[in-house]
Design a protein around this motif. Structure first.
Motif, PDB file in Angstrom:
ATOM      1  N   GLU A  92       0.826  -1.203   0.000  1.00 34.01           N
ATOM      2  CA  GLU A  92       0.000   0.000   0.000  1.00 34.01           C
ATOM      3  C   GLU A  92       0.862   1.256   0.000  1.00 34.01           C
ATOM      4  OE1 GLU A  92      -3.427   2.238   2.694  1.00 34.01           O
ATOM      5  OE2 GLU A  92      -2.952   0.119   3.044  1.00 34.01           O
ATOM      6  N   ARG A  93       1.958   1.232   0.749  1.00 33.81           N
ATOM      7  CA  ARG A  93       2.829   2.413   0.789  1.00 33.81           C
ATOM      8  C   ARG A  93       3.504   2.634  -0.564  1.00 33.81           C
ATOM      9  NH1 ARG A  93       3.933   0.472   6.093  1.00 33.81           N
ATOM     10  NH2 ARG A  93       5.906  -0.466   5.468  1.00 33.81           N
ATOM     11  N   ALA A  94       3.901   1.545  -1.237  1.00 34.83           N
ATOM     12  CA  ALA A  94       4.514   1.680  -2.554  1.00 34.83           C
ATOM     13  C   ALA A  94       3.513   2.243  -3.557  1.00 34.83           C
ATOM     14  CB  ALA A  94       5.044   0.338  -3.029  1.00 34.83           C
ATOM     15  N   ILE A  95       2.281   1.739  -3.510  1.00 30.17           N
ATOM     16  CA  ILE A  95       1.237   2.233  -4.408  1.00 30.17           C
ATOM     17  C   ILE A  95       0.955   3.707  -4.136  1.00 30.17           C
ATOM     18  CG2 ILE A  95      -1.218   2.047  -4.965  1.00 30.17           C
ATOM     19  CD1 ILE A  95      -0.939  -0.990  -4.487  1.00 30.17           C
ATOM     20  N   LYS A  96       0.918   4.087  -2.846  1.00 23.91           N
ATOM     21  CA  LYS A  96       0.656   5.482  -2.476  1.00 23.91           C
ATOM     22  C   LYS A  96       1.779   6.384  -2.971  1.00 23.91           C
ATOM     23  CE  LYS A  96      -1.501   8.756  -0.104  1.00 23.91           C
ATOM     24  NZ  LYS A  96      -0.525   9.855  -0.143  1.00 23.91           N
TER      25      LYS A  96
END
Length: 332
Positions: free
Chosen positions: A277-281
């Motif tokens: 999720e952090r990479a996508i964000k």
């Protein structure tokens, strides 16, 4: 008498054999119980290093995924005591045969590293200071199905292409799945004119994946059907969450404006943002859109407003002491 002595000796022998059988059966029962009790998380120990059969007993996730065992090594997540110790622990693991799945570009959280560790290195790993524990990394699952390709019509891409004279020219798509061409029969005529493979899985064959194979190539063929003028880049997400997250960021840095994936890990966190999720964000903040498969689980989640149970908890995470955290009251 001599006969009584022989009978006594025979009785002692029978009792001894019964004790041996009891000890063996008890030991097996304890080992089986231990295997089940550490089904999700295990610490480096001699029993795991020396008994692959025992490992296999708890190497299957309740939902069907299996531990990622390749040859004499297994994919593990090595959790450290504090963020500042990650590099030191990683170097110590490397010295005993640990092989990172994403090298220096790993987008891992501060408190762990992922990679393959030989079974015969578990003893040595248990002696590494600041290594909190080793967590088994289960193989990912994909959202695959078998059907004739009607995607272009299903999403009405054919109408958009005709009405607005668009075909994806100038766009680069990122595709993340398990593998691209382990089968070795990729047909360039079905793929985008400009496509490339940024990262292929380190699995050596389809059987190593524990699931269907080359779904990334199938997805890229779908992209080509929907947007025949677009370019595409593939990166595998099958070598652990850290590698998956790293490849998401790499696709964003490679010029992809849209990224799609159909892969998921059972260990992804539910109540807080995880690596993926952090990479996508991070990519989203750069204007890069990411679409991940929800499979058919749209109505199988847990959705409700927070309701305090009146209790709080305290725990340590990544070297920080967290206190006074309210606990949600789940429905009965």
């Amino acid at each position: 008498t001599m006969a009584d002595q022989r009978n006594l000796s025979l009785l002692n022998l029978v009792l001894f054999l019964l004790l041996v059988v009891f000890h063996i059966s008890t030991t097996e029962s304890v080992l089986t119980s231990r295997a089940k009790s550490i089904q999700f998380t295990f610490k480096a120990s001699r029993s795991l290093q020396s008994n692959l059969q025992l490992f296999d007993e708890f190497a299957t996730h309740p939902q069907g995924s299996t531990a990622d065992i390749r040859g004499s090594s297994v994919l593990v997540r090595a959790v450290v005591n504090s963020p500042g110790k990650k590099r030191q622990v990683s170097n110590n693991l490397t010295s005993i045969g640990f092989r990172s799945t994403c090298g220096s570009t790993c987008a891992s959280a501060d408190y762990f590293v992922e990679g393959f560790l030989p079974f015969d290195s578990f003893d040595a790993a248990s002696e590494i200071s600041d290594l909190r524990y080793l967590d088994v990394a289960y193989r990912p699952r994909t959202s695959a199905t078998f059907a004739a390709n009607e995607e272009s019509k299903a999403v009405k891409a054919d109408l958009v292409r005709k009405r607005y004279n668009l075909n994806g020219t100038g766009l680069t798509f990122g595709v993340v799945s398990n593998s691209f061409n382990l089968l070795g029969n990729a047909n360039p005529e079905l793929l985008p004119t400009n496509y490339s493979v940024f990262y292929e899985t380190q699995n050596s064959s389809c059987s190593d994946l524990g699931t269907s194979c080359d779904e990334g190539r199938a997805m890229m063929e779908l992209v080509h059907d929907v947007a025949p003028g677009a370019s595409a880049i593939f990166a595998s997400g099958a070598d652990g969450e850290a590698s998956f997250a790293s490849n998401i960021l790499a696709l964003g840095n490679s010029g992809c404006k849209v990224i799609v994936d159909d892969i998921y890990y059972f260990g992804e966190p539910v109540f807080e943002p995880g690596l993926l999720e952090r990479a996508i964000k991070t990519n989203l903040d750069k204007g890069i859109y990411h679409f991940t498969a929800a499979r058919n689980n749209g109505d199988l989640g847990y959705y409700t407003k927070f309701a305090s149970s009146g209790s709080t908890l305290s725990y340590q995470k990544a070297g920080q002491n967290l206190t006074g955290i309210p606990v949600h009251k789940f429905e009965d």
